[in-house]
Write an enzyme that holds these catalytic residues in place. Structure first.
Site, PDB file in Angstrom:
ATOM      1  N   SER A 138       2.771  -4.787   1.697  1.00 35.80           N
ATOM      2  CA  SER A 138       2.984  -3.557   2.339  1.00 35.80           C
ATOM      3  C   SER A 138       4.176  -3.104   2.909  1.00 35.80           C
ATOM      4  O   SER A 138       4.589  -1.972   2.849  1.00 35.80           O
ATOM      5  CB  SER A 138       1.592  -3.152   3.124  1.00 35.80           C
ATOM      6  OG  SER A 138       0.375  -3.445   2.501  1.00 35.80           O
ATOM      7  N   HIS A 184       3.973  -2.266   8.551  1.00 34.01           N
ATOM      8  CA  HIS A 184       4.524  -0.870   7.933  1.00 34.01           C
ATOM      9  C   HIS A 184       5.361   0.066   8.309  1.00 34.01           C
ATOM     10  O   HIS A 184       6.325   0.358   7.574  1.00 34.01           O
ATOM     11  CB  HIS A 184       2.976  -0.159   7.868  1.00 34.01           C
ATOM     12  CG  HIS A 184       2.031  -0.841   6.844  1.00 34.01           C
ATOM     13  ND1 HIS A 184       0.650   0.017   6.935  1.00 34.01           N
ATOM     14  CD2 HIS A 184       1.895  -1.660   6.435  1.00 34.01           C
ATOM     15  CE1 HIS A 184      -0.338  -0.742   6.293  1.00 34.01           C
ATOM     16  NE2 HIS A 184       0.497  -2.077   5.919  1.00 34.01           N
TER      17      HIS A 184
END
Length: 245
Positions: A138, A184
């Site tokens: 991610s 992230h």
């Protein structure tokens, strides 16, 4: 990552990133990354030791730095890898066709590493996370969001859709336990930085200096990864003594 588990002038500076008609044609690096991730997921299923050897916690990465990158090729379950590979397919193939193969690889890997760096930095806020393992692609994928954002801004395209999508994903990461929002955010910032640097090189080498572009892109790439290495070393140089003391 998952825890435990368009004006004409702009075309001279950077090719526009379009998510329409996404496909693997012209995006061999994206295809290779998807294959590697899927293969590693299968390896995890048949070899339980993969997690212990390749997953990253800040403390483990201090002793075994390869984990900063290898952890991004591990996933915690079928839905985890399916969602990440879908996003990699959509974003990766578009970004790769826009920036070129090796620069796309650099943006992806740099974003993944900066995502890991952000996890280390969070230990200053939450010391107990120093032994908490984090896996998933991610962070690198959020770096591709950063690349698309920069490209759209530079070409005069709207960035509102990207911002809304980012906001929804970050809100989900903050609400649902077990998702590393630090990776992230770090990956997104890494993608922003790497793409901005490559665009700056394109601006710098326009006109008669265009023949020097590849050389400057290589220098920029070395500089980016060198800055990451120095920054990570600096984090550990402060973090480890403070925890031991």
């Amino acid at each position: 990552m998952c825890v435990d588990c368009a004006g004409p002038g702009a075309k001279q500076r950077f090719r526009r990133v379009s998510l329409a008609g996404t496909q693997f044609a012209g995006a061999p690096v994206t295809l290779a990354l998807v294959i590697i991730n899927v293969v590693m997921f299968v390896v995890q299923e048949v070899w339980s030791g993969a997690f212990q050897v390749l997953a990253m916690s800040p403390l483990a990465a201090y002793m075994e730095p390869w984990r900063l990158l290898t952890t991004t090729f591990l996933h915690s379950g079928l839905w985890h890898i399916l969602f990440n590979m879908l996003m990699l397919y959509i974003l990766g193939s578009a970004v790769e066709r826009a920036v070129g193969h090796w620069k796309f690889a650099s943006i992806y890997l740099f974003s993944a590493l900066v995502g890991s760096m952000a996890i280390i930095a969070w230990v200053f806020v939450s010391p107990e996370t120093i032994t908490q393992a984090t896996i998933g692609a991610s962070g690198a994928i959020y770096g591709l969001f950063g690349a698309v954002f920069i490209a759209h801004r530079r070409s005069g395209m709207s960035t509102s859709g990207i911002l809304v999508l980012l906001g929804i994903n970050l809100a989900y990461a903050l609400i649902v336990p077990g998702i590393s929002w630090q990776a992230h955010i770090g990956g997104f910032l890494g993608g922003l930085l790497a793409t901005a640097v490559y665009m700056w090189v394109v601006d710098l080498t326009r006109g008669p200096r265009r023949s020097q572009r590849t050389l400057w892109e290589v220098v920029a790439t070395v500089g980016l990864f060198g800055a990451f290495a120095i920054g990570t070393w600096g984090l550990y140089a402060v973090l480890i003594p403070s925890l031991l003391g």
